[in-house]
Design a protein around this motif. Structure first.
Motif, short mmCIF file in Angstrom:
data_model
loop_
_atom_site.label_atom_id
_atom_site.label_comp_id
_atom_site.label_asym_id
_atom_site.label_seq_id
_atom_site.Cartn_x
_atom_site.Cartn_y
_atom_site.Cartn_z
N LEU A 100 0.82 -1.21 0.00
CA LEU A 100 0.00 0.00 0.00
C LEU A 100 0.85 1.26 0.00
CD1 LEU A 100 -2.81 -1.05 2.52
CD2 LEU A 100 -2.94 -0.98 0.02
N ASP A 101 1.99 1.21 0.68
CA ASP A 101 2.85 2.40 0.76
C ASP A 101 3.52 2.74 -0.56
OD1 ASP A 101 2.51 3.31 3.38
OD2 ASP A 101 3.90 1.82 4.18
N ASP A 102 3.46 1.87 -1.55
CA ASP A 102 4.08 2.15 -2.85
C ASP A 102 3.31 3.20 -3.64
OD1 ASP A 102 6.04 0.30 -2.30
OD2 ASP A 102 5.15 -1.30 -3.51
N TYR A 103 2.06 3.43 -3.29
CA TYR A 103 1.26 4.45 -3.98
C TYR A 103 1.98 5.80 -3.95
CZ TYR A 103 -2.38 7.99 -4.60
OH TYR A 103 -3.11 9.08 -5.03
N GLY A 104 1.94 6.53 -5.08
CA GLY A 104 2.52 7.87 -5.08
C GLY A 104 3.21 8.21 -6.39
N ARG A 105 4.00 9.29 -6.36
CA ARG A 105 4.67 9.79 -7.55
C ARG A 105 6.17 9.48 -7.48
NH1 ARG A 105 4.74 15.09 -7.53
NH2 ARG A 105 4.64 15.47 -9.78
N TYR A 106 6.72 8.98 -8.59
CA TYR A 106 8.11 8.56 -8.65
C TYR A 106 8.86 9.39 -9.69
CZ TYR A 106 6.80 4.48 -5.88
OH TYR A 106 6.35 3.65 -4.88
N LYS A 107 10.12 9.70 -9.38
CA LYS A 107 10.95 10.46 -10.30
C LYS A 107 12.08 9.59 -10.83
CE LYS A 107 14.01 13.60 -8.96
NZ LYS A 107 14.56 14.85 -8.41
N CYS A 108 12.17 9.54 -12.15
CA CYS A 108 13.27 8.85 -12.82
C CYS A 108 14.29 9.90 -13.25
CB CYS A 108 12.74 8.10 -14.04
SG CYS A 108 14.02 7.40 -15.11
N GLU A 109 15.51 9.80 -12.74
CA GLU A 109 16.57 10.75 -13.08
C GLU A 109 17.72 10.00 -13.76
OE1 GLU A 109 19.26 14.26 -10.97
OE2 GLU A 109 18.41 12.66 -9.74
N SER A 155 -4.50 -1.11 6.47
CA SER A 155 -4.61 0.00 5.53
C SER A 155 -3.51 1.00 5.83
CB SER A 155 -5.99 0.66 5.65
OG SER A 155 -6.21 1.14 6.97
N VAL A 156 -3.48 2.07 5.04
CA VAL A 156 -2.57 3.19 5.29
C VAL A 156 -3.39 4.46 5.29
CG1 VAL A 156 -0.51 2.09 4.32
CG2 VAL A 156 -2.04 3.40 2.82
N ILE A 157 -2.84 5.51 5.87
CA ILE A 157 -3.54 6.78 5.87
C ILE A 157 -3.66 7.28 4.43
CG2 ILE A 157 -1.44 8.12 6.30
CD1 ILE A 157 -3.14 9.93 8.13
N ALA A 158 -4.84 7.73 4.05
CA ALA A 158 -5.12 8.08 2.66
C ALA A 158 -4.47 9.40 2.26
CB ALA A 158 -6.63 8.17 2.44
N SER A 159 -4.20 9.54 0.97
CA SER A 159 -3.70 10.79 0.41
C SER A 159 -4.88 11.67 -0.01
CB SER A 159 -2.82 10.53 -0.81
OG SER A 159 -3.61 10.07 -1.89
N PHE A 160 -4.60 12.94 -0.29
CA PHE A 160 -5.67 13.81 -0.78
C PHE A 160 -6.24 13.29 -2.10
CE2 PHE A 160 -6.99 17.08 -3.77
CZ PHE A 160 -8.11 17.58 -3.11
N ASP A 161 -5.37 12.86 -3.01
CA ASP A 161 -5.84 12.36 -4.30
C ASP A 161 -6.77 11.16 -4.13
OD1 ASP A 161 -4.47 14.31 -5.68
OD2 ASP A 161 -2.75 13.04 -6.14
N GLN A 162 -6.44 10.28 -3.18
CA GLN A 162 -7.29 9.12 -2.94
C GLN A 162 -8.65 9.54 -2.36
OE1 GLN A 162 -4.43 7.01 -0.52
NE2 GLN A 162 -3.86 5.64 -2.20
N LEU A 163 -8.63 10.51 -1.44
CA LEU A 163 -9.89 11.01 -0.88
C LEU A 163 -10.71 11.71 -1.95
CD1 LEU A 163 -11.65 11.35 1.66
CD2 LEU A 163 -10.54 13.57 2.00
N SER A 224 -6.44 -1.84 -0.15
CA SER A 224 -6.59 -2.43 -1.48
C SER A 224 -6.96 -3.90 -1.31
CB SER A 224 -5.29 -2.26 -2.28
OG SER A 224 -5.43 -2.68 -3.61
N ASN A 225 -6.91 -4.65 -2.40
CA ASN A 225 -7.26 -6.06 -2.33
C ASN A 225 -6.30 -6.81 -1.40
OD1 ASN A 225 -5.02 -5.94 -3.95
ND2 ASN A 225 -5.66 -7.61 -5.27
N PHE A 226 -6.66 -8.02 -1.05
CA PHE A 226 -5.84 -8.79 -0.11
C PHE A 226 -5.64 -10.20 -0.64
CE2 PHE A 226 -10.25 -8.30 1.47
CZ PHE A 226 -10.74 -9.56 1.12
N ASN A 227 -4.62 -10.85 -0.11
CA ASN A 227 -4.30 -12.22 -0.51
C ASN A 227 -4.84 -13.18 0.54
OD1 ASN A 227 -3.17 -14.37 -1.94
ND2 ASN A 227 -1.25 -14.25 -0.79
N GLY A 228 -6.14 -13.40 0.48
CA GLY A 228 -6.75 -14.25 1.48
C GLY A 228 -8.26 -14.35 1.28
N ARG A 229 -8.91 -14.98 2.23
CA ARG A 229 -10.37 -15.16 2.17
C ARG A 229 -11.02 -14.43 3.34
NH1 ARG A 229 -13.81 -20.10 4.23
NH2 ARG A 229 -15.89 -19.44 3.53
N PHE A 230 -11.94 -13.53 3.01
CA PHE A 230 -12.75 -12.82 4.01
C PHE A 230 -14.12 -13.49 4.06
CE2 PHE A 230 -16.04 -9.74 4.95
CZ PHE A 230 -15.57 -9.10 6.08
N TYR A 231 -14.60 -13.82 5.26
CA TYR A 231 -15.88 -14.53 5.32
C TYR A 231 -16.55 -14.36 6.68
CZ TYR A 231 -13.20 -18.17 7.81
OH TYR A 231 -12.40 -18.85 8.71
#
Length: 323
Positions: A100-109, A155-163, A224-231
């Protein structure tokens, strides 16, 4: 030098990439010289550096550096990132097992001698934003506690863009909550008196930036989605909270977290009219198909409250990770 030499250009073929938790993604980045057909001039080693931009644009988080045969990844990216290198001018970054923490903007230099250029790529994740307040009630979290509460709920704390995206999808919530940049905001789709006034336009209301240690609000989390079964656990009797925890364990699972219920509801269309315990001690149930006696007016995760753990009896929602 810029006029006489081959000026370096760095290009991202796509400005925005979409993926999901647990997936793999390629952030595109290629470099060229304006006055030559080759990737590099051959006189200097090419250095490729990927960083993640933060909400504080003066700070960047190191992700990956490559120069010649040297490769180095940083922090929680270690072992999960590498260059695609499909051609000699390809600096695209592959991220595996996305979190989840991978969400965001990345710079290629890309740096070659005295020349350098950059390109920025945004990584968006499919997911759901949900408001959260703890057992203590409304407006009881400073920023750091808010971050931890989201982590505790998968979860992680949401960004403005996500909200903002959640607001555009219909999220309406009158309580103000922390966002990842340290601001406090809330989304309104149906203006009304207690929420900024009934004559105001719909939108994301902004309280501004507050003291992260002393100010107290709710929080908006993102999962986001998860690797498991919710029931929902089929059990012969209703349960106290402690009995619910043990019942999930006996079934080879764990009592589910709030974020897991929201993800199952939003992303998998999970629908169940039975109220059940969750790990934080709250009782909720997810409705994807509104109907009489089960959230007749809207699809939603219904919140019953934080009942007495020792005496109140409910069902329980469990989560079993896939091996």
């Amino acid at each position: 030098l810029a006029e006489n030499g081959p000026r370096l250009l760095v290009v991202a073929e796509q400005a925005k990439i979409f993926s999901h938790r647990g997936g793999n993604v390629t952030l595109p980045c290629k470099f060229y010289h304006e006055h030559t057909s080759t990737a590099g001039s051959g006189t200097h080693k090419i250095r490729v550096k990927w960083t993640k931009l933060t909400s504080d644009y003066l700070k960047e988080v190191d992700v990956f550096v490559a120069m010649g045969h040297h490769r180095k990844s940083y922090g929680n990216y270690q072992g999960r990132v590498f260059l695609r290198e499909s051609s000699e001018n390809d600096a695209s970054l592959i991220i595996t097992n996305i979190i989840l923490d991978d969400y965001g903007r990345y710079k290629c230099e890309v740096i070659e001698g005295l020349e350098d250029d950059t390109a920025v790529v945004a990584l968006n994740l499919e997911g759901v934003v949900f408001p959260y307040s703890p057992r203590l009630g409304r407006y009881n979290l400073n920023f750091h506690e808010a971050q931890q509460e989201c982590l505790d709920q998968d979860s992680v704390i949401a960004s403005f863009d996500q909200l903002y995206d959640a607001w555009r999808s219909g999220l309406d919530w009158c309580n103000a909550g922390w966002l990842s940049d340290g601001s406090v905001q809330y989304p309104i789709t149906k203006p009304r008196e207690p929420c900024g006034g009934k004559n105001t336009v719909p939108g994301v209301r902004n309280y501004g930036f507050w003291d992260k240690d002393k100010s107290r609000y709710d929080v908006f989390c993102f999962t986001s989605n998860f690797n498991g079964r919710f029931y929902y656990l089929i059990h012969p009797t209703k349960l106290t909270y402690d009995e619910a925890v043990q019942a999930c364990l006996k079934d080879g699972a764990q009592i589910a977290k709030v974020g897991q219920m929201f993800a199952a509801w939003k992303l998998l269309g999970y629908d169940r009219c039975d109220a059940g315990w969750l790990a934080d001690g709250s009782v909720r149930y997810p409705i994807s198909r509104p109907r009489k006696r089960c959230s007749p007016n809207e699809a939603a995760v219904r919140f019953v409250g934080f009942p007495d753990r020792k005496h109140k009896l409910y069902g329980v929602y469990c989560f079993r990770p896939y091996n």
